[in-house]
Design a protein around this motif. Sequence first.
Motif, PDB file in Angstrom:
ATOM      1  N   ALA A   1       0.830  -1.207   0.000  1.00 15.18           N
ATOM      2  CA  ALA A   1       0.000   0.000   0.000  1.00 15.18           C
ATOM      3  C   ALA A   1       0.866   1.259   0.000  1.00 15.18           C
ATOM      4  CB  ALA A   1      -0.929  -0.003   1.215  1.00 15.18           C
ATOM      5  N   ALA A   2       1.949   1.247   0.792  1.00 14.78           N
ATOM      6  CA  ALA A   2       2.834   2.402   0.845  1.00 14.78           C
ATOM      7  C   ALA A   2       3.496   2.644  -0.503  1.00 14.78           C
ATOM      8  CB  ALA A   2       3.890   2.204   1.929  1.00 14.78           C
ATOM      9  N   ALA A   3       3.906   1.587  -1.180  1.00 14.77           N
ATOM     10  CA  ALA A   3       4.585   1.723  -2.469  1.00 14.77           C
ATOM     11  C   ALA A   3       3.613   2.149  -3.562  1.00 14.77           C
ATOM     12  CB  ALA A   3       5.273   0.411  -2.835  1.00 14.77           C
ATOM     13  N   GLN A   4       2.437   1.521  -3.614  1.00 18.08           N
ATOM     14  CA  GLN A   4       1.482   1.848  -4.673  1.00 18.08           C
ATOM     15  C   GLN A   4       0.964   3.279  -4.547  1.00 18.08           C
ATOM     16  OE1 GLN A   4      -1.566  -1.151  -4.772  1.00 18.08           O
ATOM     17  NE2 GLN A   4      -0.179  -2.741  -5.541  1.00 18.08           N
ATOM     18  N   ALA A   5       0.907   3.803  -3.327  1.00 17.19           N
ATOM     19  CA  ALA A   5       0.463   5.185  -3.144  1.00 17.19           C
ATOM     20  C   ALA A   5       1.373   6.167  -3.860  1.00 17.19           C
ATOM     21  CB  ALA A   5       0.400   5.517  -1.653  1.00 17.19           C
ATOM     22  N   LEU A   6       2.614   5.794  -4.093  1.00 17.00           N
ATOM     23  CA  LEU A   6       3.567   6.645  -4.799  1.00 17.00           C
ATOM     24  C   LEU A   6       3.822   6.176  -6.231  1.00 17.00           C
ATOM     25  CD1 LEU A   6       6.195   7.341  -1.975  1.00 17.00           C
ATOM     26  CD2 LEU A   6       4.193   8.686  -2.623  1.00 17.00           C
TER      27      LEU A   6
ATOM     28  N   LEU B   1       2.459   8.756 -11.100  1.00 18.38           N
ATOM     29  CA  LEU B   1       1.228   8.551 -10.351  1.00 18.38           C
ATOM     30  C   LEU B   1       1.507   8.686  -8.858  1.00 18.38           C
ATOM     31  CD1 LEU B   1      -1.783   7.762 -10.356  1.00 18.38           C
ATOM     32  CD2 LEU B   1      -1.048   5.372 -10.149  1.00 18.38           C
ATOM     33  N   ASN B   2       0.686   9.486  -8.202  1.00 13.75           N
ATOM     34  CA  ASN B   2       0.780   9.670  -6.761  1.00 13.75           C
ATOM     35  C   ASN B   2      -0.643   9.769  -6.229  1.00 13.75           C
ATOM     36  OD1 ASN B   2       0.855  11.145  -4.165  1.00 13.75           O
ATOM     37  ND2 ASN B   2       3.066  11.292  -4.559  1.00 13.75           N
ATOM     38  N   HIS B   3      -1.032   8.789  -5.409  1.00 16.16           N
ATOM     39  CA  HIS B   3      -2.412   8.762  -4.924  1.00 16.16           C
ATOM     40  C   HIS B   3      -2.755  10.023  -4.125  1.00 16.16           C
ATOM     41  CE1 HIS B   3      -3.017   4.125  -5.318  1.00 16.16           C
ATOM     42  NE2 HIS B   3      -2.265   4.618  -6.283  1.00 16.16           N
ATOM     43  N   GLY B   4      -1.774  10.550  -3.382  1.00 15.98           N
ATOM     44  CA  GLY B   4      -2.024  11.767  -2.611  1.00 15.98           C
ATOM     45  C   GLY B   4      -2.293  12.954  -3.512  1.00 15.98           C
TER      46      GLY B   4
ATOM     47  N   PRO C   1      12.330  -0.896  -5.575  1.00 17.20           N
ATOM     48  CA  PRO C   1      11.044  -0.330  -6.010  1.00 17.20           C
ATOM     49  C   PRO C   1      10.614  -0.694  -7.413  1.00 17.20           C
ATOM     50  CG  PRO C   1      12.737   1.359  -5.870  1.00 17.20           C
ATOM     51  CD  PRO C   1      13.331   0.126  -5.265  1.00 17.20           C
ATOM     52  N   GLY C   2      11.540  -0.937  -8.324  1.00 15.66           N
ATOM     53  CA  GLY C   2      11.156  -1.225  -9.693  1.00 15.66           C
ATOM     54  C   GLY C   2      10.678   0.018 -10.423  1.00 15.66           C
ATOM     55  N   PRO C   3      10.193  -0.124 -11.671  1.00 12.19           N
ATOM     56  CA  PRO C   3       9.757   1.050 -12.444  1.00 12.19           C
ATOM     57  C   PRO C   3       8.496   1.678 -11.848  1.00 12.19           C
ATOM     58  CG  PRO C   3       9.202  -0.968 -13.609  1.00 12.19           C
ATOM     59  CD  PRO C   3      10.059  -1.386 -12.441  1.00 12.19           C
ATOM     60  N   ARG C   4       8.325   2.977 -12.113  1.00 19.74           N
ATOM     61  CA  ARG C   4       7.201   3.721 -11.565  1.00 19.74           C
ATOM     62  C   ARG C   4       6.096   3.857 -12.609  1.00 19.74           C
ATOM     63  NH1 ARG C   4       7.944   9.411  -8.232  1.00 19.74           N
ATOM     64  NH2 ARG C   4       5.948   9.330  -7.080  1.00 19.74           N
ATOM     65  N   VAL C   5       4.867   3.895 -12.153  1.00 18.27           N
ATOM     66  CA  VAL C   5       3.712   4.066 -13.032  1.00 18.27           C
ATOM     67  C   VAL C   5       3.525   5.546 -13.334  1.00 18.27           C
ATOM     68  CG1 VAL C   5       1.198   3.858 -13.195  1.00 18.27           C
ATOM     69  CG2 VAL C   5       2.556   1.970 -12.254  1.00 18.27           C
ATOM     70  N   TYR C   6       3.268   5.876 -14.599  1.00 20.53           N
ATOM     71  CA  TYR C   6       3.014   7.250 -15.030  1.00 20.53           C
ATOM     72  C   TYR C   6       1.605   7.352 -15.588  1.00 20.53           C
ATOM     73  CZ  TYR C   6       7.937   8.397 -14.434  1.00 20.53           C
ATOM     74  OH  TYR C   6       9.174   8.624 -13.892  1.00 20.53           O
ATOM     75  N   ILE C   7       1.045   8.579 -15.520  1.00 25.24           N
ATOM     76  CA  ILE C   7      -0.308   8.819 -16.027  1.00 25.24           C
ATOM     77  C   ILE C   7      -0.276   8.847 -17.551  1.00 25.24           C
ATOM     78  CG2 ILE C   7      -2.249  10.423 -16.073  1.00 25.24           C
ATOM     79  CD1 ILE C   7      -1.412  11.369 -13.285  1.00 25.24           C
ATOM     80  N   GLU C   8      -1.041   7.949 -18.171  1.00 28.19           N
ATOM     81  CA  GLU C   8      -1.077   7.849 -19.627  1.00 28.19           C
ATOM     82  C   GLU C   8      -2.229   8.632 -20.225  1.00 28.19           C
ATOM     83  OE1 GLU C   8      -0.056   6.645 -23.507  1.00 28.19           O
ATOM     84  OE2 GLU C   8       1.054   6.555 -21.610  1.00 28.19           O
ATOM     85  N   ASP C   9      -3.376   8.714 -19.501  1.00 32.15           N
ATOM     86  CA  ASP C   9      -4.553   9.385 -20.071  1.00 32.15           C
ATOM     87  C   ASP C   9      -5.455   9.856 -18.935  1.00 32.15           C
ATOM     88  OD1 ASP C   9      -6.252  10.212 -22.275  1.00 32.15           O
ATOM     89  OD2 ASP C   9      -7.609   8.632 -21.596  1.00 32.15           O
ATOM     90  N   ILE C  10      -6.107  11.009 -19.151  1.00 33.40           N
ATOM     91  CA  ILE C  10      -7.049  11.567 -18.174  1.00 33.40           C
ATOM     92  C   ILE C  10      -8.343  11.927 -18.889  1.00 33.40           C
ATOM     93  CG2 ILE C  10      -7.490  13.391 -16.482  1.00 33.40           C
ATOM     94  CD1 ILE C  10      -4.486  13.752 -16.184  1.00 33.40           C
ATOM     95  N   GLN C  11      -9.443  11.377 -18.452  1.00 34.19           N
ATOM     96  CA  GLN C  11     -10.769  11.732 -18.952  1.00 34.19           C
ATOM     97  C   GLN C  11     -11.521  12.435 -17.818  1.00 34.19           C
ATOM     98  OE1 GLN C  11     -11.863  11.330 -22.078  1.00 34.19           O
ATOM     99  NE2 GLN C  11      -9.906  10.390 -22.690  1.00 34.19           N
ATOM    100  N   PHE C  12     -11.768  13.749 -17.983  1.00 35.68           N
ATOM    101  CA  PHE C  12     -12.442  14.540 -16.952  1.00 35.68           C
ATOM    102  C   PHE C  12     -13.694  15.148 -17.570  1.00 35.68           C
ATOM    103  CE2 PHE C  12     -12.117  18.551 -14.093  1.00 35.68           C
ATOM    104  CZ  PHE C  12     -13.180  18.095 -13.338  1.00 35.68           C
ATOM    105  N   GLN C  13     -14.878  14.781 -17.026  1.00 37.21           N
ATOM    106  CA  GLN C  13     -16.143  15.235 -17.575  1.00 37.21           C
ATOM    107  C   GLN C  13     -16.992  15.865 -16.478  1.00 37.21           C
ATOM    108  OE1 GLN C  13     -17.784  11.586 -19.066  1.00 37.21           O
ATOM    109  NE2 GLN C  13     -16.568  11.608 -20.959  1.00 37.21           N
TER     110      GLN C  13
END
Length: 597
Positions: free
Chosen positions: A93-98, A162-165, A124-136
């Motif tokens: 949970a701590a890792a995925q939040a970041l 990606l950062n959950h916070g 930690p391995g590679p980090r997840v980045y935001i690929e797409d945002i749909q805001f309506q």
Amino acid sequence: MLFLSCLLLLLLVGARLRASAETVPRYIGLGFFLLASLMLSLCARAEISIHGGSDALKANVRAHLDSLAREACDAPTWRLERASAQLPQQIEAAAQALGYYQLNYEREWRTDNNCWQLSLDLQPGPRVYIEDIQFQLLGPGRSDASLLDVQQGLELSVGQPLNHGDYEDAKRAVQKQMQNRGYWQSRWQQSRMQISPSDNQAYLLLQLDTGPKSYFGQLLVPQTALDTSLVSRLAGIEPGTVFTKEKLDLAYERLQSKNYFSSVLLQPSFEQDEGDTDIAMQLAMASKYQLSTGLGYSSDQGPRVSFRLDDHYVNRAGHSWAFHSLWSEDLSEVKFNYRIPLTDPAEQWLDNQLGYLREQTDSYLSRTYTAGSRYVSKLNEQWNWFAALSFQRDLYQVQGQQDENSKLLIPSGGLNYLWLDNPSFTRLGLRVETELLTSSDRFFSDTQFVQFRAYAKSIVPLGSKLRLINRGQFGTTALREFFQLPPSIRFFTGGDNSVRGYDYNSIGEEDENGVVQGGSHLLVGSVELDHPIKGPWYAAAFFDVGTAFDSEADFSRGTGLGLRWRSPIGPLRFDLAKPLDDPDSDYAIHFSVGVDL
């Protein structure tokens, strides 16, 4: 490390005791060993060491293991086993939040000095980045053009880690913006993160139902000692305007800015089917009268006694009055002010004043009687302007001259500015005060003049602790005959708040006998640095320069060191100043109390 340090300390103490064993009773030696056992037990402690990954990742993992970190050194095995079983979920949970969805780790439990220890090695391995945002935007406000910047100003962007916070902060920021545009019933209909760990990509879907737009309805004012129309004007809420939190907060500030109420509560009542929002007010009246007395001291005035009595609401129209008096050996003052709130009572008022001032220096003795009115209007939170008309009668004697008297009818006006980051202790701020006043011997006055006065003071931080404080004064007078001006209109300088190192109002143009006459022009500047010492104590160094003159400027300079104390009643200042242009003078001590800006 802590354990070894404690052990070394005990060995040193033990060696000292053995060296004096013949003079130490046995019971003291026994007490030492008991103390040693106690210290070793206190020094030994459980520890979680984390290696690998960024500082932010390690800090977040540690935060998620907070319950484990609080376990005692001798925690029972079953509690540590339960904690160990929860480790994978907590670390994940701590890792995925970041944004770390492929984290691996190794853990090692061990026991040192009968105390458990946990070591974590993170990969930690590679980090997840935001690929797409749909805001309506959905609902009644989806076609509102004023919400376009809300969609475009989303605090998330494609390509950022990606950062959950940050994700939750961005959602809260959107709802705050919606509320500031009147959509208080907006709700997230859908907010979803789709994560593809194998591709290290995140897809965000955000759908916000705006709900109906809210408008201010009726202001429900309870019965108080004030007229309901006055309270409504003081709140400043216009029915039918868009309901926003900013306007509601402003209404709070306006109602609390006066001395009418001891507490204010505003309760919106949202209607689901309609956009109007009524505001129910709960108001507790402040005490009608307020009495304050004080004893004080300043190097300009010496010991002083003050008295003040206020009537916060004379009638239902919100009129108020204040009587203030101050007595000291060289300065005595009595003032009465009657204030009338006008159309906008929070930003416009009329002050009607009566006053008496007696002032004595080494150069003059002056008594001034005044009566007048002043209209004040706020332009915004920082700026205000005023226009005034006053009549004053002066009885005065300048040393070596005959008694004089004068009468002056003085129209005046000015513009003032004040901004600061913190009223109790300002790190950044600016104050500017200007005034233009005039008098004509054609209208109930003995002399004719036009005078301009300006005062400015700024506080600027230098680094994290140092403050730079600059102060300046300027004044100039156009007149026919300088000696027809009473001391209350002439310029003098010197003292606590002008040029330190010199007596109060001791700087000005002198006559042939060395008596200070004052001046028709004024120039004063000051530079000061202060730095914290400990707690509320600060050290300061300063340089002041200034003069009051009629024909030729002759500047006086002073420099020195000071001590500041941030007391509960405001900053107290103690300065030791040396006058640089009078080598025969000793150091001067200045003591004063007042706000920084």
